[in-house]
Design a protein around this motif. Sequence first.
Motif, PDB file in Angstrom:
ATOM      1  N   TYR A 189     -48.296   3.077 104.598  1.00  0.00           N
ATOM      2  CA  TYR A 189     -47.884   4.214 105.428  1.00  0.00           C
ATOM      3  C   TYR A 189     -46.383   4.481 105.287  1.00  0.00           C
ATOM      4  CZ  TYR A 189     -47.351   7.168 109.567  1.00  0.00           C
ATOM      5  OH  TYR A 189     -47.072   8.207 110.426  1.00  0.00           O
ATOM      6  N   LEU A 190     -45.615   3.412 105.203  1.00  0.00           N
ATOM      7  CA  LEU A 190     -44.151   3.510 105.247  1.00  0.00           C
ATOM      8  C   LEU A 190     -43.516   3.797 103.885  1.00  0.00           C
ATOM      9  CD1 LEU A 190     -41.555   3.108 106.942  1.00  0.00           C
ATOM     10  CD2 LEU A 190     -41.787   0.648 106.549  1.00  0.00           C
ATOM     11  N   GLU A 191     -44.108   3.281 102.825  1.00  0.00           N
ATOM     12  CA  GLU A 191     -43.474   3.326 101.503  1.00  0.00           C
ATOM     13  C   GLU A 191     -43.098   4.734 101.035  1.00  0.00           C
ATOM     14  OE1 GLU A 191     -44.004   0.470  97.788  1.00  0.00           O
ATOM     15  OE2 GLU A 191     -45.735   1.788  98.047  1.00  0.00           O
ATOM     16  N   PRO A 192     -43.962   5.750 101.153  1.00  0.00           N
ATOM     17  CA  PRO A 192     -43.574   7.090 100.678  1.00  0.00           C
ATOM     18  C   PRO A 192     -42.331   7.639 101.380  1.00  0.00           C
ATOM     19  CG  PRO A 192     -45.943   6.980 101.062  1.00  0.00           C
ATOM     20  CD  PRO A 192     -45.355   5.734 101.634  1.00  0.00           C
ATOM     21  N   LYS A 193     -42.177   7.329 102.654  1.00  0.00           N
ATOM     22  CA  LYS A 193     -40.996   7.789 103.397  1.00  0.00           C
ATOM     23  C   LYS A 193     -39.712   7.197 102.820  1.00  0.00           C
ATOM     24  CE  LYS A 193     -43.360   8.187 107.904  1.00  0.00           C
ATOM     25  NZ  LYS A 193     -42.977   9.547 108.317  1.00  0.00           N
ATOM     26  N   LEU A 194     -39.748   5.899 102.495  1.00  0.00           N
ATOM     27  CA  LEU A 194     -38.553   5.223 101.995  1.00  0.00           C
ATOM     28  C   LEU A 194     -38.319   5.514 100.523  1.00  0.00           C
ATOM     29  CD1 LEU A 194     -38.833   1.770 103.826  1.00  0.00           C
ATOM     30  CD2 LEU A 194     -37.742   3.900 104.576  1.00  0.00           C
ATOM     31  N   GLU A 195     -39.388   5.660  99.752  1.00  0.00           N
ATOM     32  CA  GLU A 195     -39.245   5.981  98.334  1.00  0.00           C
ATOM     33  C   GLU A 195     -38.476   7.287  98.136  1.00  0.00           C
ATOM     34  OE1 GLU A 195     -39.959   4.919  95.116  1.00  0.00           O
ATOM     35  OE2 GLU A 195     -40.016   2.999  96.126  1.00  0.00           O
ATOM     36  N   ALA A 196     -38.618   8.185  99.073  1.00  0.00           N
ATOM     37  CA  ALA A 196     -37.947   9.491  98.969  1.00  0.00           C
ATOM     38  C   ALA A 196     -36.431   9.374  99.052  1.00  0.00           C
ATOM     39  CB  ALA A 196     -38.461  10.423 100.063  1.00  0.00           C
ATOM     40  N   VAL A 197     -35.934   8.240  99.593  1.00  0.00           N
ATOM     41  CA  VAL A 197     -34.475   8.109  99.760  1.00  0.00           C
ATOM     42  C   VAL A 197     -33.869   7.021  98.872  1.00  0.00           C
ATOM     43  CG1 VAL A 197     -34.588   8.947 102.127  1.00  0.00           C
ATOM     44  CG2 VAL A 197     -34.661   6.488 101.706  1.00  0.00           C
ATOM     45  N   PHE A 198     -34.685   6.159  98.293  1.00  0.00           N
ATOM     46  CA  PHE A 198     -34.145   5.066  97.480  1.00  0.00           C
ATOM     47  C   PHE A 198     -33.399   5.586  96.259  1.00  0.00           C
ATOM     48  CE2 PHE A 198     -37.409   1.660  99.001  1.00  0.00           C
ATOM     49  CZ  PHE A 198     -36.642   1.463 100.134  1.00  0.00           C
ATOM     50  N   HIS A 199     -32.440   4.803  95.801  1.00  0.00           N
ATOM     51  CA  HIS A 199     -31.562   5.172  94.684  1.00  0.00           C
ATOM     52  C   HIS A 199     -32.294   5.055  93.350  1.00  0.00           C
ATOM     53  CE1 HIS A 199     -28.003   5.145  92.081  1.00  0.00           C
ATOM     54  NE2 HIS A 199     -27.340   5.638  93.109  1.00  0.00           N
ATOM     55  N   LYS A 200     -31.933   5.909  92.419  1.00  0.00           N
ATOM     56  CA  LYS A 200     -32.579   5.914  91.100  1.00  0.00           C
ATOM     57  C   LYS A 200     -32.315   4.632  90.317  1.00  0.00           C
ATOM     58  CE  LYS A 200     -28.719   8.247  88.778  1.00  0.00           C
ATOM     59  NZ  LYS A 200     -28.348   7.084  87.940  1.00  0.00           N
ATOM     60  N   ASP A 201     -31.261   3.892  90.637  1.00  0.00           N
ATOM     61  CA  ASP A 201     -30.930   2.671  89.900  1.00  0.00           C
ATOM     62  C   ASP A 201     -31.452   1.409  90.578  1.00  0.00           C
ATOM     63  OD1 ASP A 201     -29.583   3.898  87.735  1.00  0.00           O
ATOM     64  OD2 ASP A 201     -27.846   4.233  89.009  1.00  0.00           O
ATOM     65  N   SER A 202     -32.348   1.586  91.553  1.00  0.00           N
ATOM     66  CA  SER A 202     -33.058   0.467  92.169  1.00  0.00           C
ATOM     67  C   SER A 202     -34.444   0.404  91.539  1.00  0.00           C
ATOM     68  CB  SER A 202     -33.170   0.696  93.681  1.00  0.00           C
ATOM     69  OG  SER A 202     -34.159  -0.127  94.247  1.00  0.00           O
ATOM     70  N   TYR A 203     -34.827  -0.769  91.019  1.00  0.00           N
ATOM     71  CA  TYR A 203     -36.066  -0.879  90.245  1.00  0.00           C
ATOM     72  C   TYR A 203     -37.097  -1.849  90.814  1.00  0.00           C
ATOM     73  CZ  TYR A 203     -33.663   1.663  86.527  1.00  0.00           C
ATOM     74  OH  TYR A 203     -32.996   2.618  85.815  1.00  0.00           O
ATOM     75  N   GLY A 204     -36.667  -2.817  91.596  1.00  0.00           N
ATOM     76  CA  GLY A 204     -37.563  -3.906  91.976  1.00  0.00           C
ATOM     77  C   GLY A 204     -38.634  -3.520  92.971  1.00  0.00           C
ATOM     78  N   TYR A 205     -39.885  -3.868  92.662  1.00  0.00           N
ATOM     79  CA  TYR A 205     -41.020  -3.713  93.575  1.00  0.00           C
ATOM     80  C   TYR A 205     -41.169  -2.277  94.077  1.00  0.00           C
ATOM     81  CZ  TYR A 205     -40.207  -8.697  93.392  1.00  0.00           C
ATOM     82  OH  TYR A 205     -39.993  -9.968  92.948  1.00  0.00           O
ATOM     83  N   ARG A 206     -41.013  -1.342  93.129  1.00  0.00           N
ATOM     84  CA  ARG A 206     -41.177   0.067  93.458  1.00  0.00           C
ATOM     85  C   ARG A 206     -42.271   0.665  92.584  1.00  0.00           C
ATOM     86  NH1 ARG A 206     -35.695   3.284  93.474  1.00  0.00           N
ATOM     87  NH2 ARG A 206     -37.182   4.853  94.226  1.00  0.00           N
ATOM     88  N   PRO A 207     -43.021   1.645  93.110  1.00  0.00           N
ATOM     89  CA  PRO A 207     -44.093   2.257  92.316  1.00  0.00           C
ATOM     90  C   PRO A 207     -43.569   2.868  91.022  1.00  0.00           C
ATOM     91  CG  PRO A 207     -44.202   2.948  94.617  1.00  0.00           C
ATOM     92  CD  PRO A 207     -42.916   2.221  94.460  1.00  0.00           C
TER      93      PRO A 207
END
Length: 414
Positions: free
Chosen positions: A93-111
């Motif tokens: 439920y939470l991941e799409p909300k946070l994925e929208a703001v995460f930085h492009k140079d962060s790679y770990g454990y992301r879809p």
Amino acid sequence: MTKSLPITQSMVWKAYKKVKSNRGSAGVDQVSLSDFDECLEKNLYKIWNRLSSGSYFPPSVREVEIPKKDGSKRKLGIPTVGDRIAQQVVKTYLEPKLEAVFHKDSYGYRPLRSAHDAVKAVKQNVHRYAWVIDMDIKGFFDEVDHYLLMKGLERHVDEHWVLLYVKRWLEAPVLECSGHLRVKEGSGTPQGGVISPLLANLFLHYVLDQWLSTYHPEVSFVRYADDVIIHCKSEEQAKSVLKSVRERLKDCKLKLHDGKTQIVHCQDYRREKKHYKRRFDFLGFSFQPRPIQSKREGGGMFLGFSCAISISSKKRILTEIRSTNFHRWSTANLDDLSNLLNPKLRGWVNYFGKFGKSELQRVFRVFHQRLVKWVLNRYTSLKGSIKRAYTYLKQLQRGNPGLFYHWEQGYLNL
């Protein structure tokens, strides 16, 4: 039945399927996935009923220790199967909300992002930046401050039930290996929990990613969970940024591991030699000066700064090869060897063979030496003749290159 929170049985079922596909060990209740499946409908209903009514409280987390490269031990937290499903419900439920703001140079454990993507980004950056800050955050998962994390989460989440359950997971006690039940006091998130990587990414998004972009836009960085590489243009810039990062982490109740944090000079044919370390490791690969063949027609070799499997990763693989003692399996046939060893070979090739394939080739020489020993032990007609054993394997490679996964992928260095 009407429930107070918008958690459906379908959400719980999808979370269960995700947890089941990831497998994993039993938690403090000693209930494995197969045990859980014996009363599946009842167990899933109980999770949904409690989650959707606001009455779900996570059980303790079972602590286990696994060895690290430096000989020390890493502590992992293993939630129960039921708790992993509950965490997965909230994470999904939470991941799409946070994925929208995460930085492009962060790679770990992301879809749709991988460790290889992170290594590739570093590989590209070292051609543009001559200096690297190789960072190691000391005990990161144990030191994550709950107040700061919840403050960051509240910026993106209005739902009270999400905040409620995240807070409960952060505060869940840990059953240590000694049997002692440790109650958390405002810090730490178990490394091993389903939702922990997402929360860690959120925490470091504000602690580092956004902060670096705002206050040090002149540098580039690559972050994979708490493994961070910062790329700088000059020695002076690297020193200044490192000092600034230390102060930033201190403000956020974190600190660098002094013995593992270093400034590295990415020396290649274009750059003057400096009296600095010229190698750093990242996600199992070593970056260092290496001879590289020019892609231009008629071009020769030149000194580049690139990556291949790290020394510590080689040692780990060689230890694993030797520990199997497969050369002593004189009663096994070739198909037995293939079935038992190919899963490991496939994993090594698919991960470490992505960059610097020739270095991995050297690792397989030891594997082939063991394979020769197996041939000598298995076939009495070849006993005592290493040369004939090698000839036999070469013929086997040509006739059946798919027998071992690394042969099929072109690692034929017998």
